[in-house]
Scaffold this motif. Structure first.
Motif, PDB file in Angstrom:
ATOM      1  N   SER A 158       0.829  -1.214   0.000  1.00  0.00           N
ATOM      2  CA  SER A 158       0.000   0.000   0.000  1.00  0.00           C
ATOM      3  C   SER A 158       0.861   1.260   0.000  1.00  0.00           C
ATOM      4  CB  SER A 158      -0.959   0.006   1.186  1.00  0.00           C
ATOM      5  OG  SER A 158      -0.251   0.122   2.409  1.00  0.00           O
ATOM      6  N   SER A 183      -9.004  -1.566   2.920  1.00  0.00           N
ATOM      7  CA  SER A 183      -7.905  -2.500   2.684  1.00  0.00           C
ATOM      8  C   SER A 183      -8.433  -3.863   2.293  1.00  0.00           C
ATOM      9  CB  SER A 183      -7.049  -2.625   3.949  1.00  0.00           C
ATOM     10  OG  SER A 183      -6.168  -3.719   3.853  1.00  0.00           O
ATOM     11  N   CYS A 190      -8.810  -2.597  -1.819  1.00  0.00           N
ATOM     12  CA  CYS A 190      -8.138  -1.410  -1.294  1.00  0.00           C
ATOM     13  C   CYS A 190      -8.770  -0.193  -1.949  1.00  0.00           C
ATOM     14  CB  CYS A 190      -6.643  -1.436  -1.619  1.00  0.00           C
ATOM     15  SG  CYS A 190      -5.703  -2.644  -0.653  1.00  0.00           S
TER      16      CYS A 190
END
Length: 199
Positions: A158, A183, A190
């Protein structure tokens, strides 16, 4: 009053494409394929404790995200399709639409070039926010396969998405604060959102 016969005809060249160049997509994919990136990371963290590996992975993906977007910006300008040129002209003329549409183009190119998607799922694209989600991601899949579930569940990748999206906005002249709002760990996707940075 002028008849339509008196107006000059606009002739569009045959190569006046409104689509992204296949060569553009192929070049970004070749340089930033998720499996190759994760393979490079796996070699760096082999046999390290997971806490140490996670720190290394976060730094790795932060750098990867910036380089990925920098290259996308460079090649995106080199392979500028007519849709983009028309958009830039409209932004210059009106002073509107630059946020989020200019950075959005580069974000879409980056993800379409490296992930198994045909379009980027946009949640919001307004003057107040740009938000998108990633449901299918080869990067997290490769992390699980090459580095194990324990590291993958910490979602170090991420950091790459956050860095890439932030760079897309700042490099095109629209500084933004970028956050992750959902997420795939514990959820289905995400989601990242950029909002104009207030001075």
């Amino acid at each position: 009053m002028t008849s339509t016969h008196d107006r000059p005809r606009v002739i569009f060249p045959k190569d006046w494409s409104f689509d992204l160049s296949d060569e553009l997509v192929d070049r970004i994919r070749a340089e930033f394929e998720p499996d190759s990136a994760v393979e490079e990371l796996a070699a760096k963290i082999a046999s390290r404790p997971v806490d140490e590996a996670a720190q290394t992975a976060e730094a790795f993906f932060g750098d990867y995200g910036r380089r990925w977007m920098d290259r996308t910006l460079e090649l995106g300008e080199e392979y500028a399709e007519r849709t983009y040129l028309n958009l830039k002209a409209a932004v210059e003329k009106t002073g509107e639409m630059g946020f989020p549409l200019i950075p959005e183009r580069f974000i879409e190119i980056a993800y379409l070039s490296t992930q198994p998607i045909y379009s980027l799922p946009i949640v919001e694209a307004s003057r107040n926010a740009f938000s998108f989600k990633m449901v299918f991601c080869d990067t997290i899949t490769e992390l699980r396969e090459q580095c194990g579930d324990e590291l993958a569940d910490r979602l170090p990748c991420s950091k790459g998405c956050l860095a890439a999206v932030e760079r897309a906005f700042s490099a095109t002249g629209y500084p933004a604060d970028v956050v992750q709002e959902a997420s795939v760990i514990g959820g289905e996707f995400c989601q990242f959102t950029a909002r104009p940075r207030r001075s």
